[in-house]
Design an enzyme around this catalytic site. Structure first.
Site, PDB file in Angstrom:
ATOM      1  CD1 TRP A   1      32.781  46.506  43.637  1.00 51.94           C
ATOM      2  CD2 TRP A   1      31.812  45.266  42.049  1.00 51.94           C
ATOM      3  NE1 TRP A   1      32.960  47.150  42.436  1.00 51.94           N
ATOM      4  CE2 TRP A   1      32.370  46.408  41.445  1.00 51.94           C
ATOM      5  CE3 TRP A   1      31.149  44.348  41.255  1.00 51.94           C
ATOM      6  CZ2 TRP A   1      32.285  46.662  40.073  1.00 51.94           C
ATOM      7  CZ3 TRP A   1      31.068  44.589  39.882  1.00 51.94           C
ATOM      8  CH2 TRP A   1      31.626  45.731  39.306  1.00 51.94           C
TER       9      TRP A   1
ATOM     10  CG  ASN B   1      17.249  40.634  48.309  1.00 51.14           C
ATOM     11  OD1 ASN B   1      18.138  40.804  47.481  1.00 51.14           O
ATOM     12  ND2 ASN B   1      16.694  41.640  48.968  1.00 51.14           N
TER      13      ASN B   1
ATOM     14  CD  GLU C   1      11.747  43.859  46.099  1.00 51.41           C
ATOM     15  OE1 GLU C   1      12.874  43.638  45.638  1.00 51.41           O
ATOM     16  OE2 GLU C   1      11.533  44.746  46.949  1.00 51.41           O
TER      17      GLU C   1
ATOM     18  CD1 TRP D   1      27.012  40.632  43.146  1.00 45.01           C
ATOM     19  CD2 TRP D   1      28.365  41.097  44.861  1.00 45.01           C
ATOM     20  NE1 TRP D   1      27.158  39.483  43.884  1.00 45.01           N
ATOM     21  CE2 TRP D   1      27.992  39.736  44.946  1.00 45.01           C
ATOM     22  CE3 TRP D   1      29.210  41.604  45.845  1.00 45.01           C
ATOM     23  CZ2 TRP D   1      28.433  38.894  45.968  1.00 45.01           C
ATOM     24  CZ3 TRP D   1      29.655  40.758  46.863  1.00 45.01           C
ATOM     25  CH2 TRP D   1      29.269  39.435  46.921  1.00 45.01           C
TER      26      TRP D   1
ATOM     27  CD1 TRP E   1      13.571  47.148  44.170  1.00 44.82           C
ATOM     28  CD2 TRP E   1      15.503  47.991  43.392  1.00 44.82           C
ATOM     29  NE1 TRP E   1      13.957  48.182  44.986  1.00 44.82           N
ATOM     30  CE2 TRP E   1      15.136  48.714  44.536  1.00 44.82           C
ATOM     31  CE3 TRP E   1      16.681  48.341  42.738  1.00 44.82           C
ATOM     32  CZ2 TRP E   1      15.909  49.764  45.040  1.00 44.82           C
ATOM     33  CZ3 TRP E   1      17.449  49.386  43.226  1.00 44.82           C
ATOM     34  CH2 TRP E   1      17.062  50.084  44.363  1.00 44.82           C
TER      35      TRP E   1
ATOM     36  CD1 TRP F   1      39.559  46.686  45.152  1.00 46.29           C
ATOM     37  CD2 TRP F   1      38.179  46.383  46.879  1.00 46.29           C
ATOM     38  NE1 TRP F   1      38.326  47.193  44.804  1.00 46.29           N
ATOM     39  CE2 TRP F   1      37.459  47.018  45.846  1.00 46.29           C
ATOM     40  CE3 TRP F   1      37.508  46.104  48.071  1.00 46.29           C
ATOM     41  CZ2 TRP F   1      36.122  47.371  45.951  1.00 46.29           C
ATOM     42  CZ3 TRP F   1      36.176  46.458  48.194  1.00 46.29           C
ATOM     43  CH2 TRP F   1      35.495  47.080  47.134  1.00 46.29           C
TER      44      TRP F   1
HETATM   45  P1  FAD Z   1      11.054  37.997  45.334  1.00 47.88           P
HETATM   46  O1  FAD Z   1      11.246  38.740  46.604  1.00 47.88           O
HETATM   47  O2  FAD Z   1       9.901  37.108  45.261  1.00 47.88           O
HETATM   48  O3  FAD Z   1      10.994  39.090  44.184  1.00 47.88           O
HETATM   49  C1  FAD Z   1      10.286  38.885  42.958  1.00 47.88           C
HETATM   50  C2  FAD Z   1      11.226  39.093  41.789  1.00 47.88           C
HETATM   51  O4  FAD Z   1      11.692  40.446  41.744  1.00 47.88           O
HETATM   52  C3  FAD Z   1      12.482  38.239  41.848  1.00 47.88           C
HETATM   53  O5  FAD Z   1      12.248  36.938  41.356  1.00 47.88           O
HETATM   54  C4  FAD Z   1      13.464  39.034  41.003  1.00 47.88           C
HETATM   55  O6  FAD Z   1      13.291  38.774  39.630  1.00 47.88           O
HETATM   56  C5  FAD Z   1      13.040  40.479  41.282  1.00 47.88           C
HETATM   57  N1  FAD Z   1      13.887  41.056  42.331  1.00 47.88           N
HETATM   58  C6  FAD Z   1      13.697  40.980  43.663  1.00 47.88           C
HETATM   59  N2  FAD Z   1      14.663  41.684  44.306  1.00 47.88           N
HETATM   60  C7  FAD Z   1      15.478  42.186  43.352  1.00 47.88           C
HETATM   61  C8  FAD Z   1      16.663  42.991  43.374  1.00 47.88           C
HETATM   62  N3  FAD Z   1      17.184  43.454  44.513  1.00 47.88           N
HETATM   63  N4  FAD Z   1      17.254  43.297  42.204  1.00 47.88           N
HETATM   64  C9  FAD Z   1      16.737  42.870  41.021  1.00 47.88           C
HETATM   65  N5  FAD Z   1      15.612  42.112  40.943  1.00 47.88           N
HETATM   66  C10 FAD Z   1      14.998  41.777  42.089  1.00 47.88           C
HETATM   67  N6  FAD Z   1      18.675  38.545  41.383  1.00 47.88           N
HETATM   68  C11 FAD Z   1      18.715  37.819  40.258  1.00 47.88           C
HETATM   69  O7  FAD Z   1      17.656  37.524  39.672  1.00 47.88           O
HETATM   70  N7  FAD Z   1      19.913  37.406  39.730  1.00 47.88           N
HETATM   71  C12 FAD Z   1      21.104  37.692  40.329  1.00 47.88           C
HETATM   72  O8  FAD Z   1      22.161  37.307  39.807  1.00 47.88           O
HETATM   73  C13 FAD Z   1      21.083  38.418  41.546  1.00 47.88           C
HETATM   74  N8  FAD Z   1      22.239  38.690  42.218  1.00 47.88           N
HETATM   75  C14 FAD Z   1      22.181  39.391  43.396  1.00 47.88           C
HETATM   76  C15 FAD Z   1      23.375  39.695  44.065  1.00 47.88           C
HETATM   77  C16 FAD Z   1      23.353  40.400  45.265  1.00 47.88           C
HETATM   78  C17 FAD Z   1      24.645  40.727  45.984  1.00 47.88           C
HETATM   79  C18 FAD Z   1      22.115  40.827  45.794  1.00 47.88           C
HETATM   80  C19 FAD Z   1      22.072  41.605  47.082  1.00 47.88           C
HETATM   81  C20 FAD Z   1      20.937  40.567  45.129  1.00 47.88           C
HETATM   82  C21 FAD Z   1      20.943  39.851  43.924  1.00 47.88           C
HETATM   83  N9  FAD Z   1      19.756  39.559  43.219  1.00 47.88           N
HETATM   84  C22 FAD Z   1      19.814  38.850  42.053  1.00 47.88           C
HETATM   85  C23 FAD Z   1      18.466  40.143  43.643  1.00 47.88           C
HETATM   86  C24 FAD Z   1      17.622  39.288  44.594  1.00 47.88           C
HETATM   87  O9  FAD Z   1      18.409  38.811  45.653  1.00 47.88           O
HETATM   88  C25 FAD Z   1      16.930  38.106  43.925  1.00 47.88           C
HETATM   89  O10 FAD Z   1      16.277  38.526  42.755  1.00 47.88           O
HETATM   90  C26 FAD Z   1      15.890  37.508  44.870  1.00 47.88           C
HETATM   91  O11 FAD Z   1      16.503  37.079  46.050  1.00 47.88           O
HETATM   92  C27 FAD Z   1      15.187  36.360  44.201  1.00 47.88           C
HETATM   93  O12 FAD Z   1      14.324  35.703  45.092  1.00 47.88           O
HETATM   94  P2  FAD Z   1      12.757  35.706  44.828  1.00 47.88           P
HETATM   95  O13 FAD Z   1      12.487  35.342  43.422  1.00 47.88           O
HETATM   96  O14 FAD Z   1      12.131  34.875  45.886  1.00 47.88           O
HETATM   97  O15 FAD Z   1      12.429  37.242  45.043  1.00 47.88           O
END
Ligand code: FAD
Length: 482
Positions: A363, A345, A279, A386, A282, A310
């Site tokens: 989006w 997420n 993650e 997105w 990602w 759209w």
């Molecule tokens: P955990 O599951 O604990 O993951 C650990 C860390 O990994 C997160 O804190 C984050 O930094 C990173 N991470 C995890 N999943 C992703 C992912 N898919 N993409 C990029 N990094 C990730 N994340 C943001 O930080 N900022 C945003 O503006 C953002 N917008 C999003 C918009 C959409 C439509 C979607 C589907 C996802 C988005 N995310 C975004 C990714 C993700 O949803 C969040 O990072 C995550 O939910 C954060 O929760 P957590 O810290 O508990 O994640």
């Protein structure tokens, strides 16, 4: 002879530990002027949204406290960063400015301009990669180009050494005469009329100490089940580190090494740890994409999506934003976002798919709403995610994968804990109908106190119909691309 000070420009690295720029500023013993600049001009349309400003306020309070404990002080200045830095250099007689790099297209342009300004004034600018595991330009394919696909990117990242974190400086010397500082209250980062931040206050504790505590808590309590629980919005299964990482209150290198160390010798944790590192990767991949495709926030990565027909309505966009679509898991997610500045997420993916593929709304509208509401709003992750859901991005979900909000709810919130929390008007419905109240018989609705169309909405659109319409719309752009 007085030694010229060094300016440490804090940006998205609001921490003392493992901050290579701060470390460099303190090396050599010159006095350090620690500064944060609130610059609402340079980002253009990407200036910080409301929830991010709330976070920033509290994060600066925390950073200021931590600097004071080390003999320093945080200077606050407001205005276009280029002019503000120029003035500060002139005021302090600084010979060196040190900072962490940022990767938003506007921030990169600004860095180049500042580099030129300072160079012509004989001042050294030093930039460090502190907010990512690797500089986005460092990771390249064997043929030397940028990655468009995550899996090989992950293979490259997972086999490259992540730098060892560095400790926070023990003392930060300050010059005899410190420049003046704005008062944080005068920046009005906190909402006042109305004060909508109650849910944020109850949910979050911004700042470096809280970021480290969140990582500790997650490793102790969350990592073991992370692999399976991370998709469940009804469980506290993820780290919730994203706003801390975005504001740089903790470095990804610290998260990376601490997680690996925590797992060593504990085979049962290996899967959870690997998923967590993936993650973090990602996040890196999102920055990699933004760095190499700087128009990612505005333009579809796959150009054929630019002609997508759209047709969603403003009324439906508002219903989605307010959590009033009649689809319980979508409404729960949008209300969680509005109240806490965060959304799980899995639910982000569900609400994004609903907006794009059931309401046929671009989006870009969803990304803009998230930008204003999320405490972790991050240009790279938000834009890449997105576009991933839309199918227009790099290595994106195929456009024909259209989530069924009811089924997603039943799978990932099986006992309805999440929906009952955020959509309390449905709380007394039995699990069987919680994700599809429109299927519930009249007597079940009546016993649960639900009147469809009155106490809870009927669905704004029909899933089967809108799914067919979305597939037809996607077929048109696919045909154009062939
Ligand atoms: P955990 O599951 O604990 O993951 C650990 C860390 O990994 C997160 O804190 C984050 O930094 C990173 N991470 C995890 N999943 C992703 C992912 N898919 N993409 C990029 N990094 C990730 N994340 C943001 O930080 N900022 C945003 O503006 C953002 N917008 C999003 C918009 C959409 C439509 C979607 C589907 C996802 C988005 N995310 C975004 C990714 C993700 O949803 C969040 O990072 C995550 O939910 C954060 O929760 P957590 O810290 O508990 O994640």
């Amino acid at each position: 002879m007085t030694i010229a000070p060094t300016i440490m420009w804090f940006r998205q690295d609001l921490r003392l530990a493992d901050n290579p720029a701060l470390n460099e500023a303190c090396a050599g013993g010159a006095p350090v002027v620690a500064v944060y600049i609130l610059d609402d001009a340079s980002p253009g349309q990407w200036k910080m949204g409301g929830a991010s400003r709330w976070w920033l306020h509290h994060s600066l309070v925390s950073l200021s406290r931590d600097l004071q404990a080390r003999g320093s002080r945080l200077i606050l200045r407001r205005g276009p960063a280029r002019d503000t830095l120029k003035n500060l250099v002139a005021e302090t007689g600084a010979q060196r400015v040190v900072m962490s790099r940022c990767y938003e297209p506007w921030a990169r342009k600004l860095e180049t301009e500042i580099y030129d300004d300072l160079a012509s004034a004989g001042v050294v600018l030093q930039r460090y990669a502190g907010s990512l595991l690797f500089d986005p330009d460092f990771v390249r394919t064997k043929t030397g180009v940028a990655y468009k696909v995550y899996s090989p990117f992950w293979r490259a990242v997972s086999t490259t050494e992540v730098r060892t974190p560095i400790a926070a400086p023990k003392m930060i010397p300050q010059p005899a005469k410190m420049p003046t500082s704005d008062r944080l209250q005068d920046w009005e980062l906190l909402p006042a009329r109305p004060d909508w931040a109650d849910g944020l206050r109850q949910t979050w504790m911004p700042g470096e100490p809280a970021a480290q505590a969140s990582l500790d808590k997650f490793l102790d309590a969350g990592i073991a089940g992370y692999d399976s629980n991370r998709n469940r919005p009804d469980l506290p299964g993820t780290s919730r580190l994203s706003p801390h990482l975005h504001f740089g209150e903790i470095s990804p290198a610290v998260c990376w090494h601490r997680a690996r160390k925590f797992a060593s010798g504990q085979r049962q944790l290996e899967k959870g740890i690997e998923t967590f590192l993936k993650e973090l990767a990602w996040r890196e991949f999102s920055y990699h994409l933004l760095f190499h495709w700087p128009d990612l926030p505005e333009a579809s990565f796959r150009p054929e999506f630019e002609t997508f027909p759209w047709r969603g309505s403003l009324r439906q966009l508002k219903a989605w934003q307010r959590g009033q679509t009649g689809y319980p898991i979508v409404d729960a997610g949008m209300r969680e976002l509005w109240t806490t500045g965060y959304m799980h997420n899995r639910v982000r993916m569900i609400v994004a798919s609903f907006l794009i593929k059931n309401l046929l709304i671009s989006w870009r509208e969803g990304a803009a709403w998230f930008w204003d509401c999320l405490v972790d709003a991050d240009l790279a992750s938000n834009s890449a995610s997105w576009q991933w859901v839309a199918g227009s991005g790099a290595d994106a979900a195929p456009y024909f994968r259209i989530f069924n909000a009811q089924k997603q709810g039943e799978t990932y919130d099986p006992e309805g804990v999440y929906v009952r929390r955020w959509v309390p008007e449905l709380a007394r419905l039995p699990d069987k109908y919680l994700h599809c109240p429109w299927n519930a018989p009249d007597d079940v609705l009546s016993t649960a106190g639900v009147k469809l169309g009155k106490t809870y909405l009927r669905p704004v659109v029909d899933h089967a119909e809108t799914r067919a319409a979305a597939l037809a719309a996607f077929a048109t752009i696919k045909a154009q691309a062939e």
